[in-house]
Motif scaffolding. Structure first.
Motif, PDB file in Angstrom:
ATOM      1  N   PHE A 129       4.614   1.586   0.109  1.00 13.72           N
ATOM      2  CA  PHE A 129       4.432   0.942  -1.194  1.00 13.72           C
ATOM      3  C   PHE A 129       3.005   1.119  -1.714  1.00 13.72           C
ATOM      4  O   PHE A 129       2.791   1.274  -2.918  1.00 13.72           O
ATOM      5  CB  PHE A 129       4.771  -0.550  -1.086  1.00 13.72           C
ATOM      6  N   ILE A 130       2.032   1.091  -0.814  1.00 11.57           N
ATOM      7  CA  ILE A 130       0.641   1.289  -1.243  1.00 11.57           C
ATOM      8  C   ILE A 130       0.451   2.690  -1.800  1.00 11.57           C
ATOM      9  O   ILE A 130      -0.248   2.894  -2.807  1.00 11.57           O
ATOM     10  CB  ILE A 130      -0.315   1.021  -0.068  1.00 11.57           C
ATOM     11  N   ARG A 131       1.075   3.682  -1.160  1.00  8.91           N
ATOM     12  CA  ARG A 131       0.971   5.048  -1.675  1.00  8.91           C
ATOM     13  C   ARG A 131       1.680   5.196  -3.014  1.00  8.91           C
ATOM     14  O   ARG A 131       1.373   6.126  -3.777  1.00  8.91           O
ATOM     15  CB  ARG A 131       1.551   6.036  -0.654  1.00  8.91           C
ATOM     16  N   LEU A 132       2.607   4.294  -3.325  1.00  5.12           N
ATOM     17  CA  LEU A 132       3.269   4.299  -4.629  1.00  5.12           C
ATOM     18  C   LEU A 132       2.497   3.482  -5.670  1.00  5.12           C
ATOM     19  O   LEU A 132       3.024   3.207  -6.752  1.00  5.12           O
ATOM     20  CB  LEU A 132       4.695   3.750  -4.505  1.00  5.12           C
ATOM     21  N   ARG A 133       1.261   3.099  -5.332  1.00 11.31           N
ATOM     22  CA  ARG A 133       0.388   2.343  -6.240  1.00 11.31           C
ATOM     23  C   ARG A 133       0.838   0.899  -6.443  1.00 11.31           C
ATOM     24  O   ARG A 133       0.454   0.265  -7.426  1.00 11.31           O
ATOM     25  CB  ARG A 133       0.263   3.043  -7.608  1.00 11.31           C
ATOM     26  N   PRO A 152       0.337  -2.891  -5.740  1.00 11.73           N
ATOM     27  CA  PRO A 152      -0.795  -3.678  -5.242  1.00 11.73           C
ATOM     28  C   PRO A 152      -0.577  -4.106  -3.792  1.00 11.73           C
ATOM     29  O   PRO A 152       0.485  -4.620  -3.430  1.00 11.73           O
ATOM     30  CB  PRO A 152      -0.834  -4.885  -6.186  1.00 11.73           C
ATOM     31  N   TYR A 153      -1.605  -3.889  -2.965  1.00 11.60           N
ATOM     32  CA  TYR A 153      -1.418  -4.106  -1.534  1.00 11.60           C
ATOM     33  C   TYR A 153      -1.175  -5.576  -1.188  1.00 11.60           C
ATOM     34  O   TYR A 153      -0.608  -5.877  -0.136  1.00 11.60           O
ATOM     35  CB  TYR A 153      -2.610  -3.559  -0.755  1.00 11.60           C
ATOM     36  N   ARG A 154      -1.598  -6.482  -2.053  1.00 13.39           N
ATOM     37  CA  ARG A 154      -1.310  -7.896  -1.780  1.00 13.39           C
ATOM     38  C   ARG A 154       0.196  -8.145  -1.746  1.00 13.39           C
ATOM     39  O   ARG A 154       0.695  -8.886  -0.895  1.00 13.39           O
ATOM     40  CB  ARG A 154      -1.964  -8.767  -2.854  1.00 13.39           C
TER      41      ARG A 154
END
Length: 250
Positions: A128-132, A134-136
């Motif tokens: 999901f982080i690589r898909l932009r 938000p890491y939160r």
């Protein structure tokens, strides 16, 4: 990346497979679609090294609820050809309706359990982080997935402790059910709250959320199980579309 089967598939492929399975059985009320999805889940569990029986937490309660769903639907639907006239009236539409509801419930429960058991939360958050994303929000998924086995282990530990102390509960009356919930649910809930507090302190100590962005060093390795999961999901969706267009019986 360890394990086999869906353990080696990309987390987003597993998520897509889960959405396809759940969407197919919810969108198209057909016995054959539900049966195909359930067969696919059992086959994928075996191929992934998972015991199919472990996909149903609290198996006796789930199976009892499945039987209750089937019987309720079979008795409430009166349309269709009569299959049994005495002592109670059963129709073919009622039996199909009960089977649809039972299969729908089993597919949703077992597919969700298969996803949790075969998907690494860290890999899923990294995807999901690589898909932009938000890491939160991505780490909320990690925490939710990690608490599923935690509560299962805590429930097992509480029950083992009760057995060692000679405490047994019967659920034959509402009062005894409430007593069992009190002596089981409260310790698990308190343990979960302690765990949440410890995680919150740990994240605060590591300054979680200080940065606007976050990167991940883990790269997804290619595996043949990723396209296989996508293909199985698309096949189930295609089967649901064919069943809906062709108005398959059941």
């Amino acid at each position: 990346m360890t394990g086999r089967g869906l353990h080696r598939a990309a987390p987003l492929a597993n998520a897509f497979l889960l959405l396809c399975m759940v969407g197919a059985v919810l969108a198209v009320p057909c016995v054959w679609v539900g049966a195909a999805a359930l067969v696919a889940i059992v086959s994928l569990a075996v191929a992934s090294g998972e015991r199919p029986a472990r996909l149903l937490p609290w198996r006796r309660f789930v199976l009892l609820f499945v039987v209750l769903l089937f019987v309720t639907q079979a008795l409430s639907v009166r349309t269709g050809v009569t299959v049994l006239a005495s002592p109670i009236r059963l129709t073919d539409e009622g039996l199909f309706s009960g089977a649809r509801m039972a299969l729908r419930f089993l597919v949703i429960i077992s597919a969700s359990a298969l996803f949790v058991r075969t998907t690494d939360p860290d890999r899923l958050a990294g995807s999901f982080i690589r898909l932009r994303v938000p890491y939160r929000y991505a780490y909320l998924i990690i925490l939710s997935l990690r608490f599923v086995p935690f509560f299962q282990d805590e429930l097992r530990a509480v029950r083992d402790a009760q057995k060692v102390r000679g405490i047994t509960f019967s659920v034959r009356s509402p009062r005894r059910v409430l007593r069992a919930v009190r002596y089981t649910f409260v310790p698990v809930l308190v343990s979960g709250l302690y765990r949440v507090d410890a995680i919150a302190i740990s994240m605060r100590g590591r300054c979680f959320g200080l940065s606007e962005t976050r990167t991940t060093s883990r790269q997804e390795l290619r595996s043949g199980w990723s396209p296989a999961a996508l293909a199985i999901g698309l096949l189930l969706v295609g089967l649901a579309v064919v069943a809906s267009v062709g108005r398959w019986r059941g």
